[in-house]
Design an enzyme around this catalytic site. Structure first.
Site, PDB file in Angstrom:
ATOM      1  N   LYS A 115     -18.557  -9.047  28.490  1.00  8.50           N
ATOM      2  CA  LYS A 115     -18.825  -9.611  27.236  1.00  8.50           C
ATOM      3  C   LYS A 115     -20.265  -9.715  27.052  1.00  8.50           C
ATOM      4  CE  LYS A 115     -16.472 -13.227  28.172  1.00  8.50           C
ATOM      5  NZ  LYS A 115     -16.039 -12.815  29.414  1.00  8.50           N
ATOM      6  N   ARG A 172     -12.092 -20.209  24.720  1.00  4.13           N
ATOM      7  CA  ARG A 172     -11.270 -20.044  25.859  1.00  4.13           C
ATOM      8  C   ARG A 172     -10.076 -20.553  26.079  1.00  4.13           C
ATOM      9  NH1 ARG A 172     -16.095 -18.351  29.051  1.00  4.13           N
ATOM     10  NH2 ARG A 172     -15.433 -17.393  30.847  1.00  4.13           N
ATOM     11  N   ARG A 225     -21.782  -8.062  40.592  1.00  6.20           N
ATOM     12  CA  ARG A 225     -22.404  -8.414  39.408  1.00  6.20           C
ATOM     13  C   ARG A 225     -23.750  -9.245  39.921  1.00  6.20           C
ATOM     14  NH1 ARG A 225     -19.828 -11.477  34.367  1.00  6.20           N
ATOM     15  NH2 ARG A 225     -19.201 -13.036  35.889  1.00  6.20           N
ATOM     16  N   ARG A 245     -24.263 -15.439  40.800  1.00  2.00           N
ATOM     17  CA  ARG A 245     -23.666 -16.757  40.012  1.00  2.00           C
ATOM     18  C   ARG A 245     -23.053 -17.314  41.275  1.00  2.00           C
ATOM     19  NH1 ARG A 245     -21.504 -15.352  34.273  1.00  2.00           N
ATOM     20  NH2 ARG A 245     -19.745 -16.748  35.066  1.00  2.00           N
ATOM     21  N   ARG A 252     -10.717 -17.672  38.866  1.00  2.00           N
ATOM     22  CA  ARG A 252     -11.351 -17.644  37.248  1.00  2.00           C
ATOM     23  C   ARG A 252     -10.363 -16.746  36.343  1.00  2.00           C
ATOM     24  NH1 ARG A 252     -16.873 -15.761  37.974  1.00  2.00           N
ATOM     25  NH2 ARG A 252     -17.114 -15.567  35.743  1.00  2.00           N
TER      26      ARG A 252
HETATM   27  P1  AMP Z   1     -18.991 -17.182  31.432  1.00  2.00           P
HETATM   28  O1  AMP Z   1     -20.324 -17.111  31.603  1.00  2.00           O
HETATM   29  O2  AMP Z   1     -18.297 -17.058  30.227  1.00  2.00           O
HETATM   30  O3  AMP Z   1     -18.536 -16.606  32.454  1.00  2.00           O
HETATM   31  O4  AMP Z   1     -18.720 -18.865  31.600  1.00  2.00           O
HETATM   32  C1  AMP Z   1     -18.974 -19.231  33.075  1.00  2.00           C
HETATM   33  C2  AMP Z   1     -18.080 -20.565  33.153  1.00  2.00           C
HETATM   34  O5  AMP Z   1     -18.687 -21.509  32.321  1.00  2.00           O
HETATM   35  C3  AMP Z   1     -16.506 -20.445  32.913  1.00  2.00           C
HETATM   36  O6  AMP Z   1     -15.983 -20.080  34.112  1.00  2.00           O
HETATM   37  C4  AMP Z   1     -16.159 -22.018  32.689  1.00  2.00           C
HETATM   38  O7  AMP Z   1     -16.323 -22.830  34.021  1.00  2.00           O
HETATM   39  C5  AMP Z   1     -17.376 -22.414  31.808  1.00  2.00           C
HETATM   40  N1  AMP Z   1     -16.854 -22.083  30.394  1.00  2.00           N
HETATM   41  C6  AMP Z   1     -17.707 -21.064  29.736  1.00  2.00           C
HETATM   42  N2  AMP Z   1     -17.405 -21.081  28.406  1.00  2.00           N
HETATM   43  C7  AMP Z   1     -16.504 -21.942  28.199  1.00  2.00           C
HETATM   44  C8  AMP Z   1     -15.470 -22.857  27.469  1.00  2.00           C
HETATM   45  N3  AMP Z   1     -15.426 -21.978  26.063  1.00  2.00           N
HETATM   46  N4  AMP Z   1     -14.710 -23.664  27.631  1.00  2.00           N
HETATM   47  C9  AMP Z   1     -14.664 -24.148  28.883  1.00  2.00           C
HETATM   48  N5  AMP Z   1     -15.251 -23.768  29.833  1.00  2.00           N
HETATM   49  C10 AMP Z   1     -16.264 -22.748  29.475  1.00  2.00           C
END
Ligand code: AMP
Length: 210
Positions: free
Chosen positions: A13, A86, A125, A156, A167
């Site tokens: 994404k 999400r 990554r 990360r 996750r």
């Molecule tokens: P990402 O960078 O999109 O993989 O997001 C990293 C982490 O941020 C996720 O594993 C969640 O812990 C948190 N996170 C990101 N977006 C959301 C969301 N829309 N709702 C809840 N937690 C989120």
């Protein structure tokens, strides 16, 4: 154009958002990036968020929706929603918010990736501290510098095998139902994420130019 980019962790994404921004005049909202910035600021809220995010859990819906609304209101451009919604309650809140703001989601694009690819992808990554590029490295012989700008690369904290597996589980339980939510909307399309980033981008571009 207001696009939701969906897909499991590691589906691409962020990579596809960066490519879209080079072609379309859109505003990118990555809720993961917003949360990581708050965590990095060291604020009391950031500390609480770090406890949740670094373990691979989801931040409560109400807080996410509040954060998102502020950002949506701050731009008149079309938006790429990356990592939001999400959960089904987030999807419902986004619909209500967009309606209130006289806007509409135009495309929901699911980047589809087989589950067996996910953990490998996530663990290989790396992100550049300087230019933000997302790279995939050979885990046995990882790059130390960004191939685009020479900046320092980091992993990360939620990209370890255990957290990636967790996750994926969270994704299956909480985020996959969002797919059903949009599937009958007439806006939902899937692209094969198990291709080169260039080919995935080509497929997404075709959808957007229809
Ligand atoms: P990402 O960078 O999109 O993989 O997001 C990293 C982490 O941020 C996720 O594993 C969640 O812990 C948190 N996170 C990101 N977006 C959301 C969301 N829309 N709702 C809840 N937690 C989120």
């Amino acid at each position: 154009m207001n696009i939701i980019l969906m897909g499991c962790p590691g589906a691409g994404k962020g990579t596809q958002s960066a490519k879209l921004l080079q072609t379309f005049p859109l505003h990118h909202i990555s809720t993961g990036d917003v949360l990581r910035a708050e965590i990095a600021s060291g604020s009391p809220l950031g500390k609480q968020l770090g406890e949740i995010v670094n373990k691979g859990n989801l931040v409560p819906d109400e807080l996410m929706v509040q954060m998102l609304e502020k950002i949506v209101k701050s731009t008149d451009k079309g938006i790429i929603f990356d990592g939001f919604p999400r959960t089904v309650p987030q999807a419902e809140a986004l619909d209500a918010m967009m309606q209130r703001l006289n806007r509409a989601i135009t495309h929901v694009i699911m980047i589809d990736l087989p589950a067996e690819e996910v953990v490998n992808r996530i663990c290989s990554r790396r992100q550049c501290k300087k230019c933000g590029a997302i790279l995939r490295v050979d885990i046995k012989n990882p790059l130390e510098k960004c191939s685009a700008c020479g900046g320092e690369l980091y992993t990360r904290p939620d990209d370890t095998p255990e957290r990636a597996t967790h996750r994926l589980e969270v994704y299956r339980n909480s985020t996959l139902p969002v797919k059903n939510y949009y599937q009958t909307s007439g806006k939902y399309v899937e692209v094969n994420g198990n291709q080169t980033p260039e080919k995935v981008f080509e497929d997404i571009t075709k959808i957007l130019e229809k």
